[in-house]
Design a protein around this motif. Sequence first.
Motif, PDB file in Angstrom:
ATOM      1  N   LEU A  93       0.844  -1.191   0.000  1.00 45.10           N
ATOM      2  CA  LEU A  93       0.000   0.000   0.000  1.00 45.10           C
ATOM      3  C   LEU A  93       0.877   1.238   0.000  1.00 45.10           C
ATOM      4  N   THR A  94       0.530   2.200  -0.828  1.00 42.81           N
ATOM      5  CA  THR A  94       1.261   3.457  -0.896  1.00 42.81           C
ATOM      6  C   THR A  94       0.285   4.616  -0.757  1.00 42.81           C
ATOM      7  N   ASP A  95       0.815   5.829  -0.572  1.00 38.97           N
ATOM      8  CA  ASP A  95      -0.056   6.976  -0.324  1.00 38.97           C
ATOM      9  C   ASP A  95      -0.223   7.883  -1.530  1.00 38.97           C
ATOM     10  N   GLU A  96       0.222   7.479  -2.711  1.00 38.29           N
ATOM     11  CA  GLU A  96       0.040   8.319  -3.889  1.00 38.29           C
ATOM     12  C   GLU A  96      -0.384   7.471  -5.084  1.00 38.29           C
ATOM     13  N   LEU A  97      -1.293   8.014  -5.866  1.00 39.78           N
ATOM     14  CA  LEU A  97      -1.756   7.332  -7.072  1.00 39.78           C
ATOM     15  C   LEU A  97      -0.719   7.470  -8.180  1.00 39.78           C
ATOM     16  N   SER A  98      -0.453   6.373  -8.880  1.00 42.70           N
ATOM     17  CA  SER A  98       0.501   6.379  -9.984  1.00 42.70           C
ATOM     18  C   SER A  98       0.199   5.180 -10.878  1.00 42.70           C
ATOM     19  N   TYR A  99       1.068   4.956 -11.858  1.00 42.54           N
ATOM     20  CA  TYR A  99       0.878   3.801 -12.735  1.00 42.54           C
ATOM     21  C   TYR A  99       1.039   2.483 -11.967  1.00 42.54           C
ATOM     22  N   LEU A 100       1.649   2.528 -10.789  1.00 43.26           N
ATOM     23  CA  LEU A 100       1.809   1.318  -9.979  1.00 43.26           C
ATOM     24  C   LEU A 100       0.519   0.934  -9.269  1.00 43.26           C
ATOM     25  N   THR A 101      -0.460   1.830  -9.220  1.00 44.57           N
ATOM     26  CA  THR A 101      -1.706   1.561  -8.482  1.00 44.57           C
ATOM     27  C   THR A 101      -2.886   1.294  -9.417  1.00 44.57           C
ATOM     28  N   CYS A 102      -2.615   1.003 -10.689  1.00 47.78           N
ATOM     29  CA  CYS A 102      -3.690   0.736 -11.662  1.00 47.78           C
ATOM     30  C   CYS A 102      -3.912  -0.771 -11.799  1.00 47.78           C
ATOM     31  N   TRP A 103      -5.179  -1.169 -11.763  1.00 48.82           N
ATOM     32  CA  TRP A 103      -5.565  -2.573 -11.869  1.00 48.82           C
ATOM     33  C   TRP A 103      -6.687  -2.717 -12.883  1.00 48.82           C
ATOM     34  N   GLN A 104      -6.897  -3.947 -13.355  1.00 46.39           N
ATOM     35  CA  GLN A 104      -7.986  -4.257 -14.281  1.00 46.39           C
ATOM     36  C   GLN A 104      -8.655  -5.558 -13.858  1.00 46.39           C
ATOM     37  N   ALA A 105      -9.955  -5.628 -14.133  1.00 49.78           N
ATOM     38  CA  ALA A 105     -10.693  -6.878 -13.935  1.00 49.78           C
ATOM     39  C   ALA A 105     -10.710  -7.641 -15.257  1.00 49.78           C
ATOM     40  N   THR A 106     -10.449  -8.939 -15.192  1.00 55.11           N
ATOM     41  CA  THR A 106     -10.373  -9.784 -16.392  1.00 55.11           C
ATOM     42  C   THR A 106     -11.375 -10.915 -16.260  1.00 55.11           C
ATOM     43  N   PHE A 107     -12.057 -11.230 -17.364  1.00 55.44           N
ATOM     44  CA  PHE A 107     -13.039 -12.303 -17.349  1.00 55.44           C
ATOM     45  C   PHE A 107     -12.340 -13.641 -17.094  1.00 55.44           C
ATOM     46  N   LEU A 108     -13.027 -14.530 -16.394  1.00 58.82           N
ATOM     47  CA  LEU A 108     -12.397 -15.752 -15.921  1.00 58.82           C
ATOM     48  C   LEU A 108     -12.041 -16.712 -17.064  1.00 58.82           C
ATOM     49  N   ASP A 109     -12.947 -16.939 -17.978  1.00 60.39           N
ATOM     50  CA  ASP A 109     -12.737 -17.905 -19.051  1.00 60.39           C
ATOM     51  C   ASP A 109     -11.876 -17.280 -20.156  1.00 60.39           C
ATOM     52  N   PRO A 110     -10.670 -17.803 -20.419  1.00 59.38           N
ATOM     53  CA  PRO A 110      -9.814 -17.195 -21.450  1.00 59.38           C
ATOM     54  C   PRO A 110     -10.402 -17.276 -22.848  1.00 59.38           C
ATOM     55  N   GLN A 111     -11.268 -18.244 -23.116  1.00 56.96           N
ATOM     56  CA  GLN A 111     -11.855 -18.361 -24.436  1.00 56.96           C
ATOM     57  C   GLN A 111     -12.918 -17.293 -24.710  1.00 56.96           C
ATOM     58  N   LEU A 112     -13.509 -16.749 -23.661  1.00 56.06           N
ATOM     59  CA  LEU A 112     -14.535 -15.707 -23.822  1.00 56.06           C
ATOM     60  C   LEU A 112     -14.034 -14.329 -23.396  1.00 56.06           C
ATOM     61  N   ARG A 113     -12.756 -14.224 -23.096  1.00 56.59           N
ATOM     62  CA  ARG A 113     -12.211 -12.995 -22.512  1.00 56.59           C
ATOM     63  C   ARG A 113     -12.349 -11.800 -23.447  1.00 56.59           C
ATOM     64  N   LEU A 114     -12.017 -11.991 -24.719  1.00 60.50           N
ATOM     65  CA  LEU A 114     -12.100 -10.880 -25.658  1.00 60.50           C
ATOM     66  C   LEU A 114     -13.547 -10.450 -25.898  1.00 60.50           C
ATOM     67  N   GLU A 115     -14.462 -11.401 -25.893  1.00 58.78           N
ATOM     68  CA  GLU A 115     -15.868 -11.074 -26.130  1.00 58.78           C
ATOM     69  C   GLU A 115     -16.450 -10.242 -24.990  1.00 58.78           C
ATOM     70  N   TYR A 116     -15.952 -10.453 -23.772  1.00 57.14           N
ATOM     71  CA  TYR A 116     -16.481  -9.736 -22.614  1.00 57.14           C
ATOM     72  C   TYR A 116     -15.757  -8.419 -22.363  1.00 57.14           C
ATOM     73  N   GLU A 117     -14.738  -8.098 -23.162  1.00 59.68           N
ATOM     74  CA  GLU A 117     -14.015  -6.837 -22.992  1.00 59.68           C
ATOM     75  C   GLU A 117     -14.986  -5.667 -23.151  1.00 59.68           C
ATOM     76  N   GLY A 118     -15.007  -4.775 -22.160  1.00 59.82           N
ATOM     77  CA  GLY A 118     -15.893  -3.619 -22.187  1.00 59.82           C
ATOM     78  C   GLY A 118     -17.227  -3.828 -21.514  1.00 59.82           C
ATOM     79  N   PHE A 119     -17.558  -5.078 -21.127  1.00 55.65           N
ATOM     80  CA  PHE A 119     -18.805  -5.343 -20.416  1.00 55.65           C
ATOM     81  C   PHE A 119     -18.636  -5.003 -18.934  1.00 55.65           C
ATOM     82  N   PRO A 120     -19.723  -4.609 -18.238  1.00 57.67           N
ATOM     83  CA  PRO A 120     -19.623  -4.310 -16.805  1.00 57.67           C
ATOM     84  C   PRO A 120     -19.176  -5.538 -16.008  1.00 57.67           C
TER      85      PRO A 120
END
Length: 394
Positions: free
Chosen positions: A276-303
């Motif tokens: 944990l750090t006290d400043e926002l930077s490129y080190l504090t950026c995360w993404q959620a990825t769909f579980l199934d790798p075969q459907l991952r691209l299709e779900y890109e951009g979905f909530p």
Amino acid sequence: MDAAWLNPEEWTCSEGVQEVLLESRKSSTRLTYLAKWTRFSRWASERGISPLRSSIEAVLDYLLHLRNQGLAYSSIRVHLAAISAFHLLIQGQMVFSHDMMVRFLKGLERLFPQDLLKDFLYKREKGELLIQKSKRLKNNLLKQMQLSVSKDGFVHFGDTVMLLSPENNKSPTENYPAACGNLTLAVNPDDITVHTSESLQVPCGLSAVKSVNPVGRNAFRILSVEGNSMGEPIRFGQNFGLGATGGFTDQMLYLASDHKSFMRFAKKSYLQQVFLTDELSYLTCWQATFLDPQLRLEYEGFPVPANTKVLITHCHTNRGLAVPRNYWIRSYFGKEYEVICHTYLDSHKAEEDKNYWIIVTANPSDDGITMFDRPKPPSEETREREKNELYAGT
């Protein structure tokens, strides 16, 4: 840079190292020390003494002068720390740790014990005793937290959630000696911070704990790092931040990670650490990825759905947040488990369950605290069987 803050040996270092050494003290501490040093310099100049090269006897005379003016023992120690920060070494020793100075301080304690009592009562009234600071920190870390309710079933910017590593499907024998059961991501301050501070200090560690009740330690807030409006659902492939308050209302630390190096790595697995750090930077950026790798691209951009298994990937290093479960650490709160950034792949190049996470929200009903506590709806087979049993009974 002010030369008085660096001793002759430190001035032989590079300019970058000198800047780092200067930042070893907080700006408020430097201002306090400068005021105390100015007072000592004035006293020494009036007596024809060089402030930087005065003898240990002169420093002792000055401290006794402060005591005769009514300063408390704790205030005298602050003056001494300021003098020691600026003064040149005396006989190869810092002023604060000089043998004669140590004896002098012990003598002050015995001659004026009432000063210690006054100092204790003053600190207790102001809530500055170490035990009071420690109690406030622990109370905030273990304070019950209210998670956000998801009305549409998705995760939104600004939501307060728990990050839960679900129980894996391996048998206890196969999983031995790893931990079974559900684990949640939690703030894990070091023992020194717990016993001496009233707030979280950076960098702060993290761990996985068996408690699934939302408290200050394991509640995180979904943050926008790209200017998105609060309340909007986060989407697969979209950057977001994870903030931890530790139960405090005026403090926010951010989940971060970086490539491992010779000096920076996880203490047990030696893989990429999470902190944990006290400043926002490129080190504090995360993404959620769909579980199934075969459907991952299709779900890109979905909530991103709440209370469903997803992968959480660190944007800078492209590694997944994980709980190996076979590396445990000892913390102030007991036996907990190491959290790292590493993508575990099986023989089919799919992520293993060590990388699975559930973003848990609150239960809108009064039956439980979180949606994770909510009982699972019966399957179609179970409903059909109960229906047949009901008709058979009638």
